[in-house]
Design an enzyme around this catalytic site. Sequence first.
Site, PDB file in Angstrom:
ATOM      1  N   ASP A 102      -2.358 -13.012  42.504  1.00  0.00           N
ATOM      2  CA  ASP A 102      -3.419 -13.139  43.504  1.00  0.00           C
ATOM      3  C   ASP A 102      -3.578 -11.817  44.266  1.00  0.00           C
ATOM      4  O   ASP A 102      -2.651 -10.999  44.301  1.00  0.00           O
ATOM      5  CB  ASP A 102      -3.065 -14.231  44.529  1.00  0.00           C
ATOM      6  CG  ASP A 102      -2.915 -15.590  43.876  1.00  0.00           C
ATOM      7  OD1 ASP A 102      -3.521 -15.797  42.813  1.00  0.00           O
ATOM      8  OD2 ASP A 102      -2.171 -16.419  44.445  1.00  0.00           O
TER       9      ASP A 102
HETATM   10  N1  URA Z   1       1.699 -18.090  42.067  1.00  0.00           N
HETATM   11  C1  URA Z   1       0.781 -17.945  43.053  1.00  0.00           C
HETATM   12  O1  URA Z   1       0.487 -18.860  43.798  1.00  0.00           O
HETATM   13  N2  URA Z   1       0.207 -16.734  43.188  1.00  0.00           N
HETATM   14  C2  URA Z   1       0.501 -15.663  42.408  1.00  0.00           C
HETATM   15  O2  URA Z   1      -0.054 -14.578  42.607  1.00  0.00           O
HETATM   16  C3  URA Z   1       1.451 -15.845  41.399  1.00  0.00           C
HETATM   17  C4  URA Z   1       2.038 -17.069  41.247  1.00  0.00           C
END
Ligand code: URA
Length: 236
Positions: A102
């Site tokens: 993310d």
């Molecule tokens: N899980 C999440 O919620 N976000 C990420 O970036 C990676 C794994």
Amino acid sequence: MRLDKLLSNSTGISRSEIKKAIRNGQATVDGITVKDAKMQLSSEQHVTLFGQEVCEAKARYYMLNKPEGYVCANRDREHPTALDLMIDEPLYEKLNIAGRLDIDTTGLVLLTDDGKWLHNVTSPKHHCHKRYIVQTAEPIESASIEAFKNGIMLKDELKLTLPATLVSLESPDDNVNLAEVTISEGRYHQVKRMFGATNNRVVALHRAAIGDISLDDNLAPGEYRPLTQTEIDSIQ
Ligand code: URA
């Protein structure tokens, strides 16, 4: 590999331009002009384009320490992308991200132009572990540790998450809750949703490892390096 694919992969010229050049007699295989773009080549054959020898491009593998604020996409209208950080690499736009993070998640991102290797990292069937360091809003309860182990039914999903490990970590600050989480899937926002489902909230998320590949401590946020052969071979 097909002649047009090899020429496009190793020169960065688009497949349609390559096809045109082949039709115009600009490509040779073992010294003979070839006008069939679909010709299948063996690795021993010598290929030229515009009179220059073309070598088959070797697959490339990198680790990047993704900073906050970068999206894991090839292009984005609003935000800088992880690939923008690789701009010094020739044909950097041909690299693909093996397991996206993310925008607000930091840490290890793997990039490659080897499709099979990428599949081995991301396919749920390969159970490639991803290890995260998480700061949470609430302390880690033993019920959450059990829930992570037994699997959680996330909203709008049909299957429980695969067994995951959740370990509470010592924190230098009593007001900061730290934990280590290891999952073997890559569902959408998986770690954040797993904490959400157990009445907690992720405050900060950092990926420390994928399989046996750990983020290199020498890489500052935004820096990257090629993977070693041992790291490449560790993904099966
Ligand atoms: N899980 C999440 O919620 N976000 C990420 O970036 C990676 C794994």
